[in-house]
Motif scaffolding. Structure first.
Motif, PDB file in Angstrom:
ATOM      1  N   GLN A 227       0.819  -1.212   0.000  1.00 22.13           N
ATOM      2  CA  GLN A 227       0.000   0.000   0.000  1.00 22.13           C
ATOM      3  C   GLN A 227       0.849   1.256   0.000  1.00 22.13           C
ATOM      4  OE1 GLN A 227      -2.447  -0.453   3.434  1.00 22.13           O
ATOM      5  NE2 GLN A 227      -3.576  -2.181   2.585  1.00 22.13           N
ATOM      6  N   GLY A 228       2.141   1.128   0.166  1.00 21.31           N
ATOM      7  CA  GLY A 228       3.052   2.262   0.186  1.00 21.31           C
ATOM      8  C   GLY A 228       3.823   2.301   1.488  1.00 21.31           C
ATOM      9  N   ALA A 229       5.137   2.501   1.406  1.00 21.67           N
ATOM     10  CA  ALA A 229       5.961   2.520   2.613  1.00 21.67           C
ATOM     11  C   ALA A 229       7.240   3.299   2.347  1.00 21.67           C
ATOM     12  CB  ALA A 229       6.301   1.099   3.047  1.00 21.67           C
ATOM     13  N   LYS A 230       7.806   3.835   3.432  1.00 19.80           N
ATOM     14  CA  LYS A 230       9.077   4.545   3.352  1.00 19.80           C
ATOM     15  C   LYS A 230       9.956   4.150   4.523  1.00 19.80           C
ATOM     16  CE  LYS A 230       7.750   8.656   0.842  1.00 19.80           C
ATOM     17  NZ  LYS A 230       7.832  10.116   0.804  1.00 19.80           N
ATOM     18  N   LEU A 231      11.248   4.053   4.241  1.00 18.24           N
ATOM     19  CA  LEU A 231      12.240   3.786   5.274  1.00 18.24           C
ATOM     20  C   LEU A 231      12.693   5.128   5.836  1.00 18.24           C
ATOM     21  CD1 LEU A 231      14.202   1.825   6.753  1.00 18.24           C
ATOM     22  CD2 LEU A 231      15.790   2.244   4.869  1.00 18.24           C
TER      23      LEU A 231
ATOM     24  N   LEU B 136      16.508   2.852  12.342  1.00 16.63           N
ATOM     25  CA  LEU B 136      15.816   2.769  11.064  1.00 16.63           C
ATOM     26  C   LEU B 136      14.537   1.960  11.228  1.00 16.63           C
ATOM     27  CD1 LEU B 136      18.889   1.967   8.819  1.00 16.63           C
ATOM     28  CD2 LEU B 136      17.686   4.137   8.953  1.00 16.63           C
ATOM     29  N   SER B 137      13.466   2.423  10.587  1.00 14.49           N
ATOM     30  CA  SER B 137      12.221   1.660  10.569  1.00 14.49           C
ATOM     31  C   SER B 137      11.445   2.032   9.317  1.00 14.49           C
ATOM     32  CB  SER B 137      11.386   1.921  11.826  1.00 14.49           C
ATOM     33  OG  SER B 137      10.985   3.269  11.873  1.00 14.49           O
ATOM     34  N   VAL B 138      10.587   1.117   8.916  1.00 11.99           N
ATOM     35  CA  VAL B 138       9.730   1.323   7.750  1.00 11.99           C
ATOM     36  C   VAL B 138       8.361   1.746   8.265  1.00 11.99           C
ATOM     37  CG1 VAL B 138       8.672   0.220   5.760  1.00 11.99           C
ATOM     38  CG2 VAL B 138      10.987  -0.393   6.418  1.00 11.99           C
TER      39      VAL B 138
ATOM     40  N   PRO C 277      17.472  10.277   0.237  1.00 12.73           N
ATOM     41  CA  PRO C 277      18.173  10.087   1.508  1.00 12.73           C
ATOM     42  C   PRO C 277      17.264   9.430   2.543  1.00 12.73           C
ATOM     43  CG  PRO C 277      17.602  12.393   1.202  1.00 12.73           C
ATOM     44  CD  PRO C 277      17.237  11.681  -0.066  1.00 12.73           C
ATOM     45  N   VAL C 278      17.870   8.695   3.469  1.00  8.31           N
ATOM     46  CA  VAL C 278      17.095   7.957   4.465  1.00  8.31           C
ATOM     47  C   VAL C 278      16.368   8.909   5.402  1.00  8.31           C
ATOM     48  CG1 VAL C 278      17.209   6.264   6.335  1.00  8.31           C
ATOM     49  CG2 VAL C 278      18.659   6.002   4.338  1.00  8.31           C
ATOM     50  N   HIS C 279      16.993  10.033   5.773  1.00  4.70           N
ATOM     51  CA  HIS C 279      16.341  10.945   6.708  1.00  4.70           C
ATOM     52  C   HIS C 279      15.104  11.609   6.089  1.00  4.70           C
ATOM     53  CE1 HIS C 279      19.140  13.646   4.575  1.00  4.70           C
ATOM     54  NE2 HIS C 279      18.188  14.544   4.738  1.00  4.70           N
ATOM     55  N   ALA C 280      15.028  11.657   4.760  1.00  5.08           N
ATOM     56  CA  ALA C 280      13.846  12.192   4.089  1.00  5.08           C
ATOM     57  C   ALA C 280      12.824  11.097   3.795  1.00  5.08           C
ATOM     58  CB  ALA C 280      14.246  12.879   2.777  1.00  5.08           C
ATOM     59  N   GLY C 281      13.238   9.859   3.896  1.00  7.19           N
ATOM     60  CA  GLY C 281      12.349   8.731   3.644  1.00  7.19           C
ATOM     61  C   GLY C 281      12.618   8.094   2.299  1.00  7.19           C
ATOM     62  N   GLN C 282      13.132   6.890   2.309  1.00  5.56           N
ATOM     63  CA  GLN C 282      13.378   6.144   1.075  1.00  5.56           C
ATOM     64  C   GLN C 282      12.149   5.304   0.770  1.00  5.56           C
ATOM     65  OE1 GLN C 282      16.889   3.761   1.626  1.00  5.56           O
ATOM     66  NE2 GLN C 282      18.237   5.402   0.961  1.00  5.56           N
ATOM     67  N   PRO C 283      11.554   5.465  -0.414  1.00  2.04           N
ATOM     68  CA  PRO C 283      10.408   4.624  -0.767  1.00  2.04           C
ATOM     69  C   PRO C 283      10.800   3.147  -0.820  1.00  2.04           C
ATOM     70  CG  PRO C 283      10.576   6.499  -2.253  1.00  2.04           C
ATOM     71  CD  PRO C 283      11.832   6.476  -1.423  1.00  2.04           C
ATOM     72  N   VAL C 284       9.933   2.313  -0.285  1.00  2.00           N
ATOM     73  CA  VAL C 284      10.130   0.864  -0.281  1.00  2.00           C
ATOM     74  C   VAL C 284       8.991   0.269  -1.097  1.00  2.00           C
ATOM     75  CG1 VAL C 284      10.269  -1.208   1.142  1.00  2.00           C
ATOM     76  CG2 VAL C 284      11.196   0.941   1.994  1.00  2.00           C
TER      77      VAL C 284
END
Length: 112
Positions: free
Chosen positions: A14-18, A27-29, A58-65
């Motif tokens: 459904q949509g996720a970001k790291l 780190l968490s999704v 960047p991870v601090h901005a949220g990487q799409p998973v």
């Protein structure tokens, strides 16, 4: 595949970001439904080839998973051999109205 992994794949679909927590660097999704998945579970799914991250962010901005093709086929109900049947009318629904002109005639292009 374990039930928590299947639940994680459904949530990621459904949509996720790291995300990285700025103070603790944990780190968490975070999924669209608000579920948090631990980084260890993401790593396990990545190593199995079921999910992938967009490392251009960047991870601090949220990487799409997202799910890979293998991840989509691992979901329950995704192994359909026949195309889905056309939806049938449900009991209690109104029929779709037919298009008619102002005078009630169905003849297209008819002039008064």
């Amino acid at each position: 595949m374990t039930a928590p992994d299947i639940a994680a794949l459904l949530a990621i679909a459904q949509g996720a970001k790291l995300h990285e927590h700025l103070l603790t660097q944990r780190l968490s999704v975070v999924t669209a439904s608000g579920t948090r998945l631990p980084h260890s579970q993401l790593q396990r799914l990545e190593n199995a080839g079921l999910v992938q991250r967009d490392t251009s962010h960047p991870v601090h901005a949220g990487q799409p998973v997202t799910l890979t093709d293998a991840g989509r086929t691992a979901l329950p109900g995704s192994r359909r051999t026949n195309p889905p049947a056309a939806p049938s009318r449900r009991a209690g629904t109104w029929p779709v109205p037919q298009m008619t002109d102002v005078g009630g005639s169905r003849a297209a292009g008819r002039r008064p």
